[in-house]
Write a protein that holds these residues in place. Structure first.
Motif, PDB file in Angstrom:
ATOM      1  N   GLN A  20       0.825  -1.208   0.000  1.00 44.15           N
ATOM      2  CA  GLN A  20       0.000   0.000   0.000  1.00 44.15           C
ATOM      3  C   GLN A  20       0.862   1.262   0.000  1.00 44.15           C
ATOM      4  N   ARG A  75       0.351   4.263   2.017  1.00 51.03           N
ATOM      5  CA  ARG A  75      -0.450   4.850   3.080  1.00 51.03           C
ATOM      6  C   ARG A  75       0.036   6.259   3.440  1.00 51.03           C
ATOM      7  N   ARG A  96     -13.163  13.619  -1.128  1.00 49.52           N
ATOM      8  CA  ARG A  96     -13.199  12.154  -1.084  1.00 49.52           C
ATOM      9  C   ARG A  96     -14.574  11.609  -0.704  1.00 49.52           C
ATOM     10  N   ALA A 100     -14.109   3.565   5.681  1.00 43.64           N
ATOM     11  CA  ALA A 100     -12.845   4.282   5.830  1.00 43.64           C
ATOM     12  C   ALA A 100     -12.943   5.397   6.861  1.00 43.64           C
ATOM     13  N   LEU A 105     -12.031  11.916   4.951  1.00 44.32           N
ATOM     14  CA  LEU A 105     -10.775  11.590   4.278  1.00 44.32           C
ATOM     15  C   LEU A 105     -10.163  12.792   3.585  1.00 44.32           C
ATOM     16  N   SER A 160      -6.406  14.145   4.711  1.00 45.60           N
ATOM     17  CA  SER A 160      -5.308  14.193   3.737  1.00 45.60           C
ATOM     18  C   SER A 160      -4.459  15.446   3.891  1.00 45.60           C
ATOM     19  N   THR A 181      -3.920   9.708  -3.061  1.00 51.10           N
ATOM     20  CA  THR A 181      -4.322   8.327  -2.824  1.00 51.10           C
ATOM     21  C   THR A 181      -5.807   8.250  -2.501  1.00 51.10           C
ATOM     22  N   GLN A 182      -6.362   7.052  -2.649  1.00 46.73           N
ATOM     23  CA  GLN A 182      -7.751   6.798  -2.304  1.00 46.73           C
ATOM     24  C   GLN A 182      -7.803   5.574  -1.389  1.00 46.73           C
ATOM     25  N   ALA A 183      -8.681   5.623  -0.411  1.00 47.18           N
ATOM     26  CA  ALA A 183      -8.896   4.476   0.469  1.00 47.18           C
ATOM     27  C   ALA A 183      -9.954   3.581  -0.175  1.00 47.18           C
ATOM     28  N   GLN A 188     -12.168   0.336  -0.334  1.00 48.68           N
ATOM     29  CA  GLN A 188     -12.716  -0.512   0.714  1.00 48.68           C
ATOM     30  C   GLN A 188     -13.369  -1.736   0.097  1.00 48.68           C
ATOM     31  N   GLU A 232      -5.172   1.486   0.780  1.00 50.06           N
ATOM     32  CA  GLU A 232      -4.864   2.850   0.345  1.00 50.06           C
ATOM     33  C   GLU A 232      -3.774   2.817  -0.714  1.00 50.06           C
TER      34      GLU A 232
END
Length: 510
Positions: free
Chosen positions: A100, A102, A151, A188, A306, A310, A333-335, A337, A349
């Motif tokens: 990841q 992160r 997000r 998230a 989110l 960030s 980045t994107q979480a 899920q 992530e």
């Protein structure tokens, strides 16, 4: 036999608790010597390994999982050996974690979420300290340079929204954090609030300095009681440490947690503002936009959890460094899920641009049932249903839009080959019927009529005629609804009909 570990970590978040983490922690406390310190940390987001027990020995974290209360006696007696059947080796080297990128979730799982000193020791305060040394305009420019977009699903550029509010006229500027995480398959926001609340608070403080806000509210859904307790406690600790003061020209910034009653529509920003004002949670007509006239008629920024979380990384490392992640207009980045019929349910992530296939197959391990994958819904209950042929799509805003989908909050729900897509389409209309605020006719009435038509299709009644009517209805809802609730409900319906037509004509053929 190995000596007892110096420290042992068991997640105290709601996901781990739901599968027995409290019982595991109690058993460990009874079995280990007093010299071993048990710490309830946040979850790493590797849910198939929960309860995940981590030991610290000689400065290294090693994992065991999933651990049940019945495993404790054997683990303790053996001294947590590396060759134990539950041993995972160094936690940082677990493949689904090691691969990841992160940025937002870098500190989740490291320490007790309410240990402010530990958070600061791991560099948590760096972004806030940088922001204190910058002018509000400089903070906004940094965020604009980063390319950070909301997000929560809309994907609007955060820096432009902040700039608009900073220039708006009003007696007070508000900052509202939208934590009403209601999309199916998403968690998230909850994971961050329960595992690293100080990062969210720091992001809100930076945003407050940038736009000149003196009042901050977190709108948190009542279905998240553990997150409510954790975030409220973290705000109190932050306040006692004096970290709210001096955010700009001596102004003092405060954050309060406000609990929503569970209406999905209150995830839409104007409905949320109505709810915060004590009114019925229904959509407001725009203009004016909230950045000009929002909460109590004052300039208001509404950002997702989110998005705000960030911001500390961006201020610490710079806008250009953040832009190095991602692709096109989808930066950072994107979480993602992973949920549904998935072997390794997890929060992943990564930079925008990773393929959906990589997330499902490489990180998720395919279906948990072992049955063939048939459909994937991306973007919550109003997101498109995708087929196997779509799995190589890049996970970013533009690529998904190009195939008739959306990223939303990053939720990915996997369905195997037993799913009936006609019933899934009906669920979308039924969901809108239940959750609509009722303010506009296309959404309020359209969803009800759509559900009725799909009932007829499922029963095999005038299938061709009803499919034609459904298409006309979807066009009306898309173009005529006041907000995204009614406007996006046609997306899962149309995508199911287009990609899985056999499920809608089967009854007619029979």
């Amino acid at each position: 036999m190995n000596t007892p570990p110096d420290r042992i970590f068991i997640p105290g978040d709601s996901a781990a608790i739901s599968v027995g983490a409290d019982q595991v922690a109690d058993q460990l406390a009874a079995a280990l010597p007093d010299t071993c310190r048990i710490i309830r940390n946040g979850s790493r987001g590797l849910f198939w390994l929960e309860p995940l027990v981590e030991i610290e020995r000689d400065g290294e974290r090693r994992g065991f999982g999933p651990v049940t209360p019945g495993d404790i006696a054997d683990l303790v007696a053996a001294g947590f050996p590396d060759d134990h059947r539950l041993a995972l080796g160094p936690v940082a080297a677990i493949p689904q974690l090691a691969r990841q990128q992160r940025l937002i979730f870098a500190r989740c799982g490291l320490n007790d979420p309410l240990d402010l000193d530990a958070w600061i020791a791991t560099g948590g305060r760096a972004g806030l300290d940088t922001a204190r040394a910058l002018t509000p305009d400089a903070i906004i420019e940094t965020v604009k340079t980063s390319g950070l977009r909301g997000r929560g699903g809309a994907g609007f550029p955060a820096g432009i929204k902040w700039e608009t509010a900073s220039k708006a006229k009003g007696d007070q500027t508000w900052l509202c954090c939208n934590a009403d995480e209601g999309d199916s398959g998403t968690y998230a926001d909850r994971l961050l609030m329960e595992g690293d609340p100080f990062t969210l608070i720091a992001g809100m403080c930076i945003a407050a300095r940038a736009i000149g806000a003196t009042g901050g509210l977190v709108y948190l859904r009542s279905e998240y009681p553990h997150a409510i307790r954790t975030l409220t406690a973290a705000i109190g600790i932050w306040c006692e440490a004096g970290l709210f003061a001096g955010l700009g020209d001596g102004d003092h910034f405060d954050i309060e947690v406000r609990t929503g009653a569970g209406a999905y529509i209150c995830g839409e920003e104007s409905s949320m503002l109505n709810s915060l004002e004590g009114k019925r949670g229904e959509v407001r007509a725009k203009p004016p936009i909230p950045a000009i006239s929002g909460l109590f008629g004052q300039p208001t920024i509404v950002n997702n959890v989110l998005t705000l979380a960030s911001v500390p990384w961006i201020l610490e490392h710079g806008g250009e460094a953040y832009r190095d992640f991602g692709t096109g207009r989808s930066r950072g980045t994107q979480a993602f899920q992973l949920a549904g019929d998935i072997r390794h349910g997890a929060l992943i992530e990564l930079a925008f641009g990773v393929s959906l296939r990589t997330l499902i197959e490489d990180f998720g391990g395919g279906t948990r049932s072992g049955r063939p994958l048939r459909a994937v819904q991306v973007g919550g209950p109003l997101g498109a249903y995708l087929a196997d042929a779509d799995l190589d799509v890049a996970m970013d805003y533009e690529a998904l839009a190009a195939i008739g989908g959306m990223l939303g909050h990053g939720g990915i729900v996997v369905f195997n080959d037993t799913v009936d897509m006609a019933r899934q389409a009906r669920f979308a209309m039924e969901f809108c019927t239940i959750e609509s605020c009722g303010k506009c006719t296309p959404c309020r009435v359209g969803a009800t009529r759509g559900r009725e038509m799909l009932d007829k299709i499922i029963a095999g009644e005038a299938v061709a005629d009803n499919l034609a009517l459904i298409e006309d209805l979807c066009e009306l809802m898309t173009d005529g609804s006041l907000c995204a609730m009614g406007g996006l409900t046609p997306m899962p319906v149309r995508s199911a009909i287009q990609r899985f037509p056999e499920d809608f004509t089967r009854q007619a053929a029979e």
